[in-house]
Design an enzyme around this catalytic site. Sequence first.
Site, PDB file in Angstrom:
ATOM      1  CG  ASP A 161      -1.905  -1.097   1.266  1.00 41.10           C
ATOM      2  OD1 ASP A 161      -2.206  -1.648   0.193  1.00 41.10           O
ATOM      3  OD2 ASP A 161      -2.386  -1.425   2.368  1.00 41.10           O
ATOM      4  CG  ASP A 190      -2.873  -4.631  -1.890  1.00 38.81           C
ATOM      5  OD1 ASP A 190      -3.846  -4.739  -2.646  1.00 38.81           O
ATOM      6  OD2 ASP A 190      -2.922  -4.966  -0.697  1.00 38.81           O
ATOM      7  CG  ASP A 194      -5.800  -0.407   0.862  1.00 36.00           C
ATOM      8  OD1 ASP A 194      -6.301   0.210  -0.095  1.00 36.00           O
ATOM      9  OD2 ASP A 194      -5.437  -1.596   0.790  1.00 36.00           O
ATOM     10  NE  ARG A 243      -9.957  -4.177  -3.981  1.00 30.23           N
ATOM     11  CZ  ARG A 243      -9.273  -4.998  -3.193  1.00 30.23           C
ATOM     12  NH1 ARG A 243      -8.292  -4.520  -2.447  1.00 30.23           N
ATOM     13  NH2 ARG A 243      -9.560  -6.289  -3.152  1.00 30.23           N
TER      14      ARG A 243
END
Length: 513
Positions: A161, A190, A194, A243
């Site tokens: 992340d 990734d 997040d 996302r």
Amino acid sequence: MKRSVALRLYAMLAFMAVAIATGVVLSMPEASAATGSASGYATQNGGTTGGAGGQTVRATTGTAIHAALCGRASASTPIIIEVEGTINHGNTSKVSGESCNTADGVIELKQISNVTLVGVGSGAVFDQLGIHIREASNIIIQNVTVRNVKKSGSPTSNGGDAIGMESDVRNVWVDHVTLEASGGESEGFDGLFDMKNNTQYVTLSYSILRNSGRGGLVGSSESDVSNGYITFHHNLYENIDSRAPLLRGGIAHIYNNHYAGLNESGINSRAGARARVDNNYFEDSKDVLGTFYTDAAGYWQVNGNIFDNVTWSSPGEDNNPAGPNPQSNTSVSIPYSYTLDAASCVPSVVRQTAGANTGMRESDGNCTPQTPDPTEPDPDPTEPDPDPTDPTGTNLSIGAGSDGSSKADGTSYGNVRDGNMNTYWSPTGSTGAISIKWSSATTVSRINIREASGATGNIGSWRVVNAGTGAVLASGSGAGVITFPSTSLAKITFEITSSAGTPRVAEFETYAG
């Protein structure tokens, strides 16, 4: 000497030793180095002020950032850390102390509070190195770039992340940052942004998220629904597979964002999440809103959005797109004040304001970017004032089109009109031409050619040409401001005829006067 006093003195001496070794520069306490103030949900729950009122230090390595955290009197003592240069695995080591909990190979903001991390000077780049926020509160991250953080391959950092928050995180404002990868999970990356395991009261504003398989999530699984009260506004999501964001439970306010090139899905509201989606601009994308890849429904309230060349898949058992005619299926009340830009001007406003090193500009709510309030502290008072010969007024290239004679791998014609000095166009050889074009005749009398960092002085001789008539408007050498008689044209070309190195044009600005 009492033991507690002795321990604090020992910690301070240890910090001073690390500071000398790692390049921490101390200055006197001052007001917050962050420009502007928090917005959105980060203003709730007591607000987000970061290290306002604390000591200001300058750090040029990751180890120095950790040393600054560890040198505080306590884990909650306010501190402003100004960051300049490239932060990477080679200069980021664990530092120990009673006021910190750091680790190698990641910027660790763990079990701490009241911290501002702000890029200054020539810029701050976290290269293949993530920022991890855990069990922390009242954090500001501003004006930095985080790129190519991996969870597999080498080197790895922060679970892949760019910025990750988890475990009882409260009140974080991330503003004017650039978060980017170079691919998806199969390439080792990734999420860019997040939040999970009870993270609340977060705002992401005026930022760029691009070139990634995953933009970011709120909640790590369908059972992780303790997160929420997240605001996303005036961000650019570009070339993202999915996302943007993924929401599991909680409430999100998503307004005035520009989505360009969402390849698989965009705002994925599921597991009871409720999203208010106001005045965003979606273009050249697929399934930009709905519940995807699950039968655990989420909800949305939609107002004033524009869907430009958006395609929608058919509904299925695990697929519930909101389109092709999105309608609200919930109502979300917003507790803070905010002003919406019209969706039609969002692409232009976001391109002029979002990302690191873009002048910290914000919209005034009337589609007009504004420079920071001059009464706010200067993040880097040693930087020179802008060149008084720089053109003023509206940069007509923002929102226009562009093309050229050729483009080198990894560069784009559009990079010269995105308001971002970190992206650029290069020709395939040492010479070439780049053009700005409009759908109708536009009056131009001045252009500004800005070279990308590391390529200053590469442009040699050039010509400025009215592409419609072939008339040469100006000629000379070197980048910078170029003036010529006011001309009405639909396309203007900057033709590089010689160079001292590979030309890298970061911005081709055009002005009426």
